[in-house]
Write a protein that holds these residues in place. Structure first.
Motif, PDB file in Angstrom:
ATOM      1  N   SER A   1       0.867  -1.177   0.000  1.00  0.00           N
ATOM      2  CA  SER A   1       0.000   0.000   0.000  1.00  0.00           C
ATOM      3  C   SER A   1       0.907   1.231   0.000  1.00  0.00           C
ATOM      4  O   SER A   1       2.119   1.121   0.185  1.00  0.00           O
TER       5      SER A   1
ATOM      6  N   ASP B   1      -4.444  12.367  -5.306  1.00  0.00           N
ATOM      7  CA  ASP B   1      -5.512  11.363  -5.215  1.00  0.00           C
ATOM      8  C   ASP B   1      -5.782  10.698  -6.561  1.00  0.00           C
ATOM      9  O   ASP B   1      -6.233   9.570  -6.611  1.00  0.00           O
ATOM     10  N   TYR B   2      -5.555  11.416  -7.647  1.00  0.00           N
ATOM     11  CA  TYR B   2      -5.885  10.869  -8.959  1.00  0.00           C
ATOM     12  C   TYR B   2      -4.993   9.684  -9.329  1.00  0.00           C
ATOM     13  O   TYR B   2      -5.387   8.835 -10.114  1.00  0.00           O
ATOM     14  N   LEU B   3      -3.766   9.651  -8.782  1.00  0.00           N
ATOM     15  CA  LEU B   3      -2.905   8.499  -9.063  1.00  0.00           C
ATOM     16  C   LEU B   3      -3.483   7.258  -8.409  1.00  0.00           C
ATOM     17  O   LEU B   3      -3.465   6.167  -8.975  1.00  0.00           O
ATOM     18  N   ALA B   4      -3.968   7.421  -7.181  1.00  0.00           N
ATOM     19  CA  ALA B   4      -4.514   6.282  -6.439  1.00  0.00           C
ATOM     20  C   ALA B   4      -5.958   5.995  -6.863  1.00  0.00           C
ATOM     21  O   ALA B   4      -6.438   4.879  -6.693  1.00  0.00           O
ATOM     22  N   GLY B   5      -6.658   7.006  -7.370  1.00  0.00           N
ATOM     23  CA  GLY B   5      -8.068   6.834  -7.698  1.00  0.00           C
ATOM     24  C   GLY B   5      -8.954   6.845  -6.463  1.00  0.00           C
ATOM     25  O   GLY B   5     -10.072   6.347  -6.494  1.00  0.00           O
ATOM     26  N   ARG B   6      -8.454   7.437  -5.369  1.00  0.00           N
ATOM     27  CA  ARG B   6      -9.229   7.449  -4.131  1.00  0.00           C
ATOM     28  C   ARG B   6      -9.124   8.816  -3.464  1.00  0.00           C
ATOM     29  O   ARG B   6      -8.037   9.392  -3.401  1.00  0.00           O
TER      30      ARG B   6
ATOM     31  N   LEU C   1      -4.233   8.277   4.644  1.00  0.00           N
ATOM     32  CA  LEU C   1      -3.804   6.934   5.035  1.00  0.00           C
ATOM     33  C   LEU C   1      -2.288   6.883   5.199  1.00  0.00           C
ATOM     34  O   LEU C   1      -1.763   6.187   6.067  1.00  0.00           O
TER      35      LEU C   1
ATOM     36  N   PRO D   1      -1.278   1.681 -10.562  1.00  0.00           N
ATOM     37  CA  PRO D   1      -2.677   1.217 -10.605  1.00  0.00           C
ATOM     38  C   PRO D   1      -3.505   1.791 -11.763  1.00  0.00           C
ATOM     39  O   PRO D   1      -4.511   1.207 -12.132  1.00  0.00           O
ATOM     40  N   GLY D   2      -3.107   2.936 -12.309  1.00  0.00           N
ATOM     41  CA  GLY D   2      -3.977   3.592 -13.283  1.00  0.00           C
ATOM     42  C   GLY D   2      -3.246   3.923 -14.569  1.00  0.00           C
ATOM     43  O   GLY D   2      -2.037   3.812 -14.666  1.00  0.00           O
ATOM     44  N   PRO D   3      -3.995   4.355 -15.591  1.00  0.00           N
ATOM     45  CA  PRO D   3      -3.381   4.761 -16.865  1.00  0.00           C
ATOM     46  C   PRO D   3      -2.850   6.189 -16.738  1.00  0.00           C
ATOM     47  O   PRO D   3      -3.582   7.145 -16.967  1.00  0.00           O
TER      48      PRO D   3
ATOM     49  N   ARG E   1      -0.991   8.295 -18.266  1.00  0.00           N
ATOM     50  CA  ARG E   1      -1.087   9.287 -19.348  1.00  0.00           C
ATOM     51  C   ARG E   1      -2.479   9.898 -19.379  1.00  0.00           C
ATOM     52  O   ARG E   1      -2.643  11.092 -19.653  1.00  0.00           O
ATOM     53  N   ASP E   2      -3.485   9.071 -19.119  1.00  0.00           N
ATOM     54  CA  ASP E   2      -4.863   9.582 -19.106  1.00  0.00           C
ATOM     55  C   ASP E   2      -5.174  10.311 -17.798  1.00  0.00           C
ATOM     56  O   ASP E   2      -5.879  11.323 -17.793  1.00  0.00           O
ATOM     57  N   VAL E   3      -4.655   9.768 -16.708  1.00  0.00           N
ATOM     58  CA  VAL E   3      -4.908  10.385 -15.404  1.00  0.00           C
ATOM     59  C   VAL E   3      -4.473  11.849 -15.421  1.00  0.00           C
ATOM     60  O   VAL E   3      -5.181  12.734 -14.932  1.00  0.00           O
TER      61      VAL E   3
ATOM     62  N   ARG F   1      -6.547  14.977 -16.377  1.00  0.00           N
ATOM     63  CA  ARG F   1      -7.530  15.576 -15.473  1.00  0.00           C
ATOM     64  C   ARG F   1      -7.012  16.850 -14.799  1.00  0.00           C
ATOM     65  O   ARG F   1      -7.761  17.492 -14.065  1.00  0.00           O
TER      66      ARG F   1
ATOM     67  N   TYR G   1      -8.700   1.887 -13.047  1.00  0.00           N
ATOM     68  CA  TYR G   1      -7.541   1.491 -12.261  1.00  0.00           C
ATOM     69  C   TYR G   1      -7.604  -0.010 -11.971  1.00  0.00           C
ATOM     70  O   TYR G   1      -8.659  -0.641 -12.071  1.00  0.00           O
ATOM     71  N   THR G   2      -6.447  -0.554 -11.600  1.00  0.00           N
ATOM     72  CA  THR G   2      -6.410  -1.878 -10.984  1.00  0.00           C
ATOM     73  C   THR G   2      -5.937  -1.661  -9.564  1.00  0.00           C
ATOM     74  O   THR G   2      -4.778  -1.323  -9.334  1.00  0.00           O
TER      75      THR G   2
END
Ligand SMILES: [Zn+2]
Lengths: 354, 313
Positions: free
Chosen positions: A28, A60-65, A71, A120-122, A124-126, A129, B173-174
């Motif tokens: 994590s 937050d956008y890297l984690a998507g949360r 945390l 965890p995420g794409p 280039r697309d993230v 934003r 995401y994954t």
């Protein structure tokens, strides 16, 4: 008449970073970050409770949360309560906030950390934003595409060509061969066009990583570090968000930040530039008037490891570490954020005469 | 060490944004096949237009129509379009300075290949068939070797102006919760609850996140806790949540599982909501196939002494 507050000298006294890797699924964010926090504290002998101010950078956008940085605070030991702040930016901007906090005299020591898990995420697309949400983000122009527009502008202006870009890529990754933390080390093929004129070799690796530094003021810095890296100046500037308003072949914000940080007062021997794309090193060298006698990115720079939100803080840390080791007497560190070098921070670090 | 868990995580938002007067005029113009710029104090025309002069920060709203034809100022060939981008076939990203404008607009340029594109190329707007007042009302640009377009001198005043946009955004995401939470979730699948003990302060954290928030050190020693626990504090929920099939009012509580030094939260059932109290002893109720307890119910034991849980509030 009021007297000006006494000027405080502030230094980077310790730096630590992760081994940067393409993925770190098993960890994590806090699990990835904690060893770095321990290492940077160990270097000074400080404990969490000894730190007056803590500031972090992440997205937050890297984690998507939402609020993912809260945390990560578990790794700092935020109980009993601590004085803490966060920037949704690269950790270099967290360092700027910590520096101002120390300048006020409210704190003598600060812990600055940042981290990014891009796996965890794409990514280039993230990163789309962060663009203008009305005219640009709905088109989803990814980070490589925007850098490629800047690259073509530089080529058209005669500032560089593909062989010169390949040489930038090769030099950085050869330098990274001596950096155990780097993700890409040694020769890396230039590869095919990702978005022309940028080839894979012109682009940074996508990866996960974290970094931390400790700042201290005055005599406290001398107690904690044999050769503190004194921050002689630090400044950050931003440019218009509209790409079509800017001259993409230049970086006036970097030049202005460098001027305000005192970078042009005397030559530097080392420059750690946050240039995720080869073309951006060309722009920054020009804006910062760096001659060929300056050692640029001895760590390998962001082309060797680009943990987003930490890569800029790492530039400050790498520059400081060279001063700690005696490999540099006056170093420049640069961090960037946003598309095509939109925001730029410059710090000038010095070691005392030996 | 077992494999860490992974699962798809989709973050999707329809961002609804209101428009200022200049943005509204520009996007309404696109709907009507009119491209508008804004004139700055020093006489430059900015396209796309902004509401504040980038040099002086003065508010500006002197709208000027520009031509739908223009010149590429820089470009980049995109061989593999990504989701959401304007074209699905390979295209060039381009900054285009429209005739009559002093700044450039970013968009896609439809061309057969990179050899057909260069800086200085003349292009024109290709309008989308359906236009609603968004930047994608310009479908893309296309090469054009005709005369510059002739603006009609539109004032920027429209019937029925567009006042907002809805910008959908989706990122895939994954997600991996890391080592500690994977162990916790795997144990739950066997209807067991495991926490982790801090090597420094000896407290047991549940759910574990791999770090002691007090000491800031890594935790790894797994400790089974529960299944019974004590209500440390609670609230009564009176508003029904969307898509949640629970009758209101119900009680949501902090529950200190036996052996844990941190309370987790859960719903209390099997007792009237107004009889739930601090110190109530509870146990988990599992439903078939569930991955976590559906709720907690009273065990029938005497209430716990306040002193036994006062540190866990
Ligand atoms: Zn502890």
């Amino acid at each position: 008449m009021t007297s000006a507050p006494p000027h405080r000298e502030i230094a980077v006294v310790a730096f630590a970073q992760t081994g940067h890797r393409r993925t770190s699924d098993e960890l994590s964010e806090v699990e990835m970050l904690m060893p770095v926090l321990h290492e940077v504290l160990d270097r000074t002998g400080l404990k969490t409770a000894d730190i007056d101010f803590t500031c972090s950078g992440s997205s937050d956008y890297l984690a998507g949360r939402a609020f993912s940085f809260t945390l990560a605070l578990d790794g700092v030991g935020a109980w009993p309560p601590i004085s803490e702040s966060h920037v949704e930016m690269d950790g270099a901007w967290a360092l700027y906030e910590a520096w101002t906090k120390l300048l006020t005299g409210d704190a003598d020591t600060a812990l600055v950390y940042s981290y990014g898990k891009s796996s965890p995420g794409p990514v280039r697309d993230v990163l789309t934003r962060q663009l203008d949400p009305y005219y640009v983000a709905p088109l989803w122009p990814d980070s490589v595409a925007l850098a490629a527009l800047q690259a073509q502008a530089l080529i058209d202006a005669g500032d560089t060509d593909e062989p010169a870009l390949a040489a930038v890529a090769a030099r950085n990754r050869e330098s990274a061969a001596a950096n155990p933390h780097a993700q890409l080390r040694g020769a890396v093929p230039q590869g095919d066009y990702l978005v022309r004129p940028l080839r894979t070799g012109d682009c940074p690796p996508i990866g996960d990583g974290a970094a931390a530094v400790i700042l201290a003021a005055g005599d406290r810095a001398r107690e904690l570090c044999a050769r503190p890296a004194w921050i002689r100046g630090i400044d950050h500037r931003t440019e218009a968000h509209g790409l079509g308003v800017r001259d993409l072949t230049d970086s006036p914000s970097t030049r202005l930040a460098a001027e305000r940080a005192g970078a042009f007062e005397r030559p530097v021997d080392t420059a750690e530039l946050h240039a995720p794309f080869t073309t951006q090193e060309i722009v920054l060298r020009k804006a910062l008037r760096l001659g060929d006698d300056v050692t640029v990115n001895p760590s390998g720079g962001a082309l060797a490891a680009n943990p987003i939100m930490a890569a800029g803080l790492i530039r400050v840390g790498e520059a400081a570490a060279r001063i700690h080791r005696g490999d540099s007497d006056r170093a420049l560190a640069h961090a960037t954020s946003g598309p095509c070098l939109q925001q730029n921070l410059v710090a000038v670090l010095e070691g005392e005469a030996r | 060490m077992p494999e860490v868990l992974k699962a798809p995580l989709v973050v999707e938002f329809p961002f609804t944004r209101s428009l200022g007067p200049v943005q509204s005029a520009f996007l309404t113009g696109l709907r009507e096949r009119v491209v508008l710029g804004v004139r700055t104090g020093d006489g430059r025309v900015l396209v796309p237009p902004v509401e504040y002069d980038p040099v002086t920060a003065e508010e500006i709203r002197d709208l000027v129509e520009v031509a739908p034809t223009g010149t590429v100022t820089t470009w980049a060939w995109n061989p593999a379009p990504r989701r959401g981008q304007p074209l699905t076939t390979p295209f060039a990203w381009a900054l285009v300075r429209l005739d009559g404008a002093d700044t450039a607009l970013l968009h896609a340029l439809d061309a057969p290949g990179p050899d057909a594109v260069r800086t200085g190329l003349r292009v024109r707007v290709r309008w989308a068939a359906e236009r609603t007042g968004t930047i994608t009302d310009i479908a893309c640009f296309e090469p054009y070797d005709g005369a510059p377009g002739e603006p009609a001198g539109h004032t920027g005043v429209f019937q029925d102006p567009v006042t907002g946009i809805v910008a959908p955004a989706r990122l895939d995401y994954t997600y991996s919760p890391g080592r500690a939470q994977t162990a916790y979730i795997n144990a739950l699948s066997g209807r067991r609850t495991v926490g982790e003990r801090c090597p420094a302060c000896r407290k047991v954290y549940v759910p574990p996140r791999g770090a002691c928030p007090t000491c800031g050190v890594a935790t790894s020693e797994q400790v089974e806790v529960g299944p019974r626990g004590t209500v440390t504090t609670f609230c009564i929920v009176n508003i029904k949540a969307k898509n949640l099939d629970i009758e209101v009012p119900y009680v949501y509580a902090h529950i200190a599982l036996d052996g844990a030094d941190l309370a987790l939260h859960g719903r209390i059932g099997g007792i009237p909501y107004d009889e739930v109290r601090m110190g109530l002893r509870v146990e988990p109720v599992w439903t078939e196939g569930a991955r976590y307890p559906d709720h907690y119910r009273p065990t029938g034991e005497p209430d716990a002494d306040y002193d036994t849980y006062k540190e866990l509030l």
